[in-house]
Design an enzyme around this catalytic site. Sequence first.
Site, PDB file in Angstrom:
ATOM      1  N   ASP A 185       0.843  -1.203   0.000  1.00 35.62           N
ATOM      2  CA  ASP A 185       0.000   0.000   0.000  1.00 35.62           C
ATOM      3  C   ASP A 185       0.884   1.261   0.000  1.00 35.62           C
ATOM      4  OD1 ASP A 185      -2.777   1.263   0.564  1.00 35.62           O
ATOM      5  OD2 ASP A 185      -1.501   2.073   2.146  1.00 35.62           O
ATOM      6  N   LYS A 189       1.486   4.263  -2.961  1.00 32.09           N
ATOM      7  CA  LYS A 189       1.375   5.701  -2.684  1.00 32.09           C
ATOM      8  C   LYS A 189       2.664   6.435  -3.064  1.00 32.09           C
ATOM      9  CE  LYS A 189      -2.038   4.900   0.918  1.00 32.09           C
ATOM     10  NZ  LYS A 189      -2.210   4.557   2.339  1.00 32.09           N
TER      11      LYS A 189
HETATM   12  N1  HSE Z   1      -4.975   0.767   4.500  1.00 33.70           N
HETATM   13  C1  HSE Z   1      -4.606   2.106   4.242  1.00 33.70           C
HETATM   14  C2  HSE Z   1      -3.795   2.645   5.407  1.00 33.70           C
HETATM   15  C3  HSE Z   1      -5.845   2.927   4.031  1.00 33.70           C
HETATM   16  O1  HSE Z   1      -3.792   1.997   6.461  1.00 33.70           O
HETATM   17  O2  HSE Z   1      -3.151   3.671   5.286  1.00 33.70           O
HETATM   18  C4  HSE Z   1      -5.602   4.298   3.506  1.00 33.70           C
HETATM   19  O3  HSE Z   1      -4.990   4.275   2.263  1.00 33.70           O
END
Ligand code: HSE
Length: 407
Positions: A196, A200
Site C-alpha cells: 500500500d 502511494k
Molecule cells: N490501509 C490504508 C492505510 C488505508 O492503512 O493507510 C488508507 O490508504
Amino acid sequence: MDIAIMGYGVVGSGVALLLQKNYESIVARSMQSSLNLKYILDLLDFPGDPFESLIIHDFETILRDENIGIVVETMGGLNPAYDFVRRCLLAGKSVVTSNKELVATKGYDLLCVAKEHNVNFLFEASVGGGIPIIRPLTQCLAANEITEVAGILNGTTNFILTRMIENAMPFDHALRLAQNNGYAETDPTADIDGHDACRKICILAALSFGQHVYPEQVRTQGIAALTTDDVEAAGDFGYAVKLLGRAKRLPNGRISCSVAPTLVPRESMLANVRDVYNAILVRGNAIDDVIFYGRGAGKLPTASAVVADIIDCAKHTTRRRFFGWEAGGTHFVADADDDAVNMFVRAIADDTDQARQQLVGLFPTMEEKKTASGSLCFMTGVATPRLVKQALASIDGLQVTQMLRVL
Ligand code: HSE
C-alpha cells in the site's frame, strides 16, 4: 448533476454519508444547482441501510445513464475497477477514485483516456487519506523542482508500530485493532508487506518527477518481520522505527524509490507521527522542506478527499486538471540498494568476539550497543545496503536477524 458510487465499503459509505451531512455547503461550492447521489453499485445488499434504495448490482446501469456526470470508484483492487473506470471515462463521465492500486499501476493510461474525452480523473484520496497532498504538490508547489518526497504513508502499519513501541503490544493484537477501526485494507497483507505504501510513493513520485513509476520498480519491505526486540533496540540507539516511503532525484537524473521500515531520530517530526496519522515531507528547491500531516486512513477523512474531488469535477465540467504525468521507462528508477545509508543490524554469531572483530574490520565507523541477550546490535556507518549485505554474508557463523535503514 447526478453521481454514482461504485463500492460501498468503508470509504464509499463515508462518501455517501458526507455528501448527505454537508449537502448544502458542498452543493454551493460545486456551483451546481444540485448534486444527486443516484446509484451505489455493490455486490451486496444492505438491508436497513439509509442508502439501501440506491443500491444496484449492474454496472451498465451507471454507464448507460447520461445524467451521471461523476462516478466515484471506491471498490479498490484492479479488477473490475480498471475496466469500469476506463469505460466511464470513455463514456464522458469524470471519475474520482481513492484506489491507490489503480492509480499507481494505471494512472498514466487513465489520465490519457480522460484527456482524450475531456473529462477529469482525480485521485486526491489515493495518498494520505484525508491529507491534502496531490493538489498542493501539483499546484501550490508547481514553481519548485522537487528533489525528494518521503513519508509515513500507511496508517495501519503506523498504528501497529506505535502500539509496538509504546505498549510493547504484540503485532497480531495491534493489527486486529487497526482492522476493527477500518484502517486496514480488505487484505491487510497489502498494508503489512508495504505494498500500500509502495503504491502511494509511486503516485507521489510520478507527480513529483513527471514519469510513471511502477510498483514493481520500487524496492519494498514491510513490517511483518519486525519484533518488539527490534523496536526496543532501535529505541536504545535513540530512534523510532517507521515504515517510510521515499523517492528522490539522483544527480544522474534517475530517481531512487523505496519502501522500508526505517530508523528515524526520536526527536524528529516523523518519529512523533503516531497511530493512524500520516506525514509527507516534500523537499523543493524554492520551498526547502514542507510537511503535510493528518489522518492517513479512515472513513470520513478519506471521504473528505473524495468529496473535494467531486466538487472539483462538478465545478470544472468543461476543463481538465493537468498533472504533467508522462509514461514511465525502464531506466527511470534506480535500485535503492545502491543508495548509501547508515544501516542498523541485529545478528547472532557462533563466536561473538570473533564476529565483532571481523565486523570492525569491515565497518570501521560502526557503533555497537550491548544487548541483554548477548546478540550483536550495531550501526554500520554509511554504505550501500547492497555492500552491507555482501559484507555480512562474508562472515562465517553470522546469522543476521534484522537489517534496517537509518534516516
Ligand atoms: N490501509 C490504508 C492505510 C488505508 O492503512 O493507510 C488508507 O490508504
